[in-house]
Design an enzyme around this catalytic site. Structure first.
Site, PDB file in Angstrom:
ATOM      1  CB  SER A  96      -0.792   0.104   0.930  1.00 37.82           C
ATOM      2  OG  SER A  96      -1.615  -0.645   1.132  1.00 37.82           O
ATOM      3  CG  HIS A 141      -2.927  -1.568  -3.034  1.00 33.03           C
ATOM      4  ND1 HIS A 141      -1.935  -3.072  -3.336  1.00 33.03           N
ATOM      5  CD2 HIS A 141      -3.487  -1.539  -2.537  1.00 33.03           C
ATOM      6  CE1 HIS A 141      -1.146  -3.268  -2.406  1.00 33.03           C
ATOM      7  NE2 HIS A 141      -2.147  -2.286  -0.783  1.00 33.03           N
ATOM      8  CG  HIS A 170      -4.782  -6.479   0.583  1.00 35.84           C
ATOM      9  ND1 HIS A 170      -5.215  -5.673  -0.410  1.00 35.84           N
ATOM     10  CD2 HIS A 170      -3.843  -6.788   1.351  1.00 35.84           C
ATOM     11  CE1 HIS A 170      -3.741  -5.246  -0.183  1.00 35.84           C
ATOM     12  NE2 HIS A 170      -3.082  -5.226   0.488  1.00 35.84           N
ATOM     13  CE1 TYR A 196      -8.166  -4.026   1.394  1.00 38.97           C
ATOM     14  CE2 TYR A 196      -6.694  -5.479   2.463  1.00 38.97           C
ATOM     15  CZ  TYR A 196      -6.984  -4.517   1.937  1.00 38.97           C
ATOM     16  OH  TYR A 196      -6.677  -3.662   1.739  1.00 38.97           O
ATOM     17  CD  GLU A 197      -8.070  -5.690  -3.009  1.00 40.48           C
ATOM     18  OE1 GLU A 197      -8.573  -5.645  -3.976  1.00 40.48           O
ATOM     19  OE2 GLU A 197      -7.508  -6.556  -2.660  1.00 40.48           O
ATOM     20  CB  ALA A 240       1.274  -0.100   4.491  1.00 43.88           C
ATOM     21  CG  MET A 282      -5.087  -5.774   7.068  1.00 47.03           C
ATOM     22  SD  MET A 282      -6.616  -4.076   6.479  1.00 47.03           S
ATOM     23  CE  MET A 282      -6.584  -3.305   7.862  1.00 47.03           C
ATOM     24  CB  SER A 283      -0.292  -7.927   2.800  1.00 53.75           C
ATOM     25  OG  SER A 283       0.825  -7.518   3.227  1.00 53.75           O
ATOM     26  CG  ASN A 335      -0.878   2.674  12.043  1.00 56.99           C
ATOM     27  OD1 ASN A 335      -0.654   2.596  10.096  1.00 56.99           O
ATOM     28  ND2 ASN A 335      -1.855   2.467  12.345  1.00 56.99           N
ATOM     29  CG  HIS A 368      -6.742   3.097   3.651  1.00 55.73           C
ATOM     30  ND1 HIS A 368      -5.283   2.448   2.810  1.00 55.73           N
ATOM     31  CD2 HIS A 368      -6.479   3.166   1.188  1.00 55.73           C
ATOM     32  CE1 HIS A 368      -5.159   2.153   1.817  1.00 55.73           C
ATOM     33  NE2 HIS A 368      -5.824   2.802   0.771  1.00 55.73           N
TER      34      HIS A 368
HETATM   35  N1  HPA Z   1      -3.116  -2.207  11.123  1.00 55.51           N
HETATM   36  C1  HPA Z   1      -3.299  -3.118  10.299  1.00 55.51           C
HETATM   37  N2  HPA Z   1      -2.850  -3.421   8.934  1.00 55.51           N
HETATM   38  C2  HPA Z   1      -2.267  -1.792   8.817  1.00 55.51           C
HETATM   39  C3  HPA Z   1      -2.184  -1.163   9.471  1.00 55.51           C
HETATM   40  C4  HPA Z   1      -2.847  -0.572  10.927  1.00 55.51           C
HETATM   41  O1  HPA Z   1      -2.509  -0.132  12.030  1.00 55.51           O
HETATM   42  N3  HPA Z   1      -1.988   0.071   8.835  1.00 55.51           N
HETATM   43  C5  HPA Z   1      -0.655  -0.086   7.614  1.00 55.51           C
HETATM   44  N4  HPA Z   1      -1.885  -1.130   7.729  1.00 55.51           N
END
Ligand code: HPA
Length: 285
Positions: free
Chosen positions: A33, A64, A86, A88-89, A116, A217-218, A241, A260
């Site tokens: 990401s 993406h 991903h 979740y998609e 990310a 998430m990947s 983050n 996001h």
């Molecule tokens: N949590 C889960 N997935 C993420 C995060 C997060 O804080 N930041 C970027 N991808």
């Protein structure tokens, strides 16, 4: 749509890609990401949108790009995924790891995977780069393992070893090039959740307790398939983050929202740092 893929599916994609290029890729790169700008540096690039490649999953997420970039980076023949799909998609584990199998069929020996991630380790700050030393396959423990289904013996065994998911020699190289380039490199354990919702405060306490330093998430599904097929892997997280672990939900004020947009914004800072490390690595490999 088949639930599981077989060699003929991977071969169909590989054949289409081979028709467009005149080299064999040695190194695969998956850009996460907000990190897809690294692919812009590829020379003699042959670009293929995922929707033109048989069976390739098409990423629907903002940030993406969704195309394959084949060419040379630091004189290495590379196969770069600019964006990934991903779970979740709505894709199955088999679908989202499909491109890794195609890499293996095309002869890729080393996979450099980026993502990310939210920083859980207390010292981590947005903009940090973390070298993956290990991962926790929480999503796999919950039943979502990409190797579920008939084993593909041509790639690897039914019960593959995962004692060293990230290649020790490549990790050593990454540490060295980061020092030389003056890019501070964090290290830690990545944990994969399905998403798309971010974590609750109690989730984060749990993840920290079980030993995770960064959450995303990947990556873990792709690395699992890569290792099954004997591909050497290096993993880098861009900490986009911080996911602060608050001691007690009932007494602590909420520690701030995760968005996001924040993840994509940090990607702008992270891309040059990751690019320096990746390019220096490619010169050494
Ligand atoms: N949590 C889960 N997935 C993420 C995060 C997060 O804080 N930041 C970027 N991808």
């Amino acid at each position: 749509m088949t639930e599981f893929f077989s060699m003929s599916h991977f071969e169909a994609s590989a054949a289409m890609i081979r028709e467009r290029i005149s080299f064999s890729p040695r190194i695969g790169l998956i850009l996460g990401s907000g990190l897809s700008a690294v692919a812009d540096a590829v020379e003699d690039a042959v670009v293929m949108p995922y929707d033109e490649i048989p069976h390739f999953p098409v990423s629907t997420v903002l940030g993406h790009t969704g195309r394959l970039v084949m060419g040379q980076l630091e004189r290495q023949p590379v196969m770069v995924m600019q964006g990934r799909a991903h779970y979740y998609e709505g894709y199955s584990m088999a679908q989202l790891t499909f491109p890794v199998r195609v890499m293996q069929v095309l002869g890729v020996e080393i996979l450099i995977v980026t993502n990310a991630a939210g920083g859980i380790a207390p010292a981590f700050e947005p903009g940090d780069v973390m070298l993956l030393t290990d991962h926790i396959n929480l999503i796999g423990m919950a039943g979502l393992n990409p190797l579920r289904g008939p084993n593909l013996d041509a790639f690897g065994p039914r019960f593959p070893d995962m004692s060293a998911p990230y290649d020790a020699e490549l990790q050593a190289m990454a540490r060295q090039v980061a020092v030389e380039a003056g890019v501070p490199l964090r290290e830690g354990v990545y944990i994969c959740l399905s998403g798309p919702s971010f974590e609750t405060p109690a989730d984060l306490r749990f993840l920290r307790t079980i030993g995770a330093d960064a959450v995303g998430m990947s990556t873990v599904p792709e690395v699992t398939v890569a290792r099954h097929g004997g591909t050497r892997v290096l993993g880098l997280s861009g900490i986009s983050n911080v996911a602060p672990v608050s001691p007690d939900t009932s007494t602590d004020p909420p520690s701030g929202e995760t968005t996001h947009e924040e993840v994509l914004e940090a990607g702008k800072l992270l891309t040059p740092r990751l690019e320096i490390i990746i390019r220096a690595l490619l010169r050494q490999i």
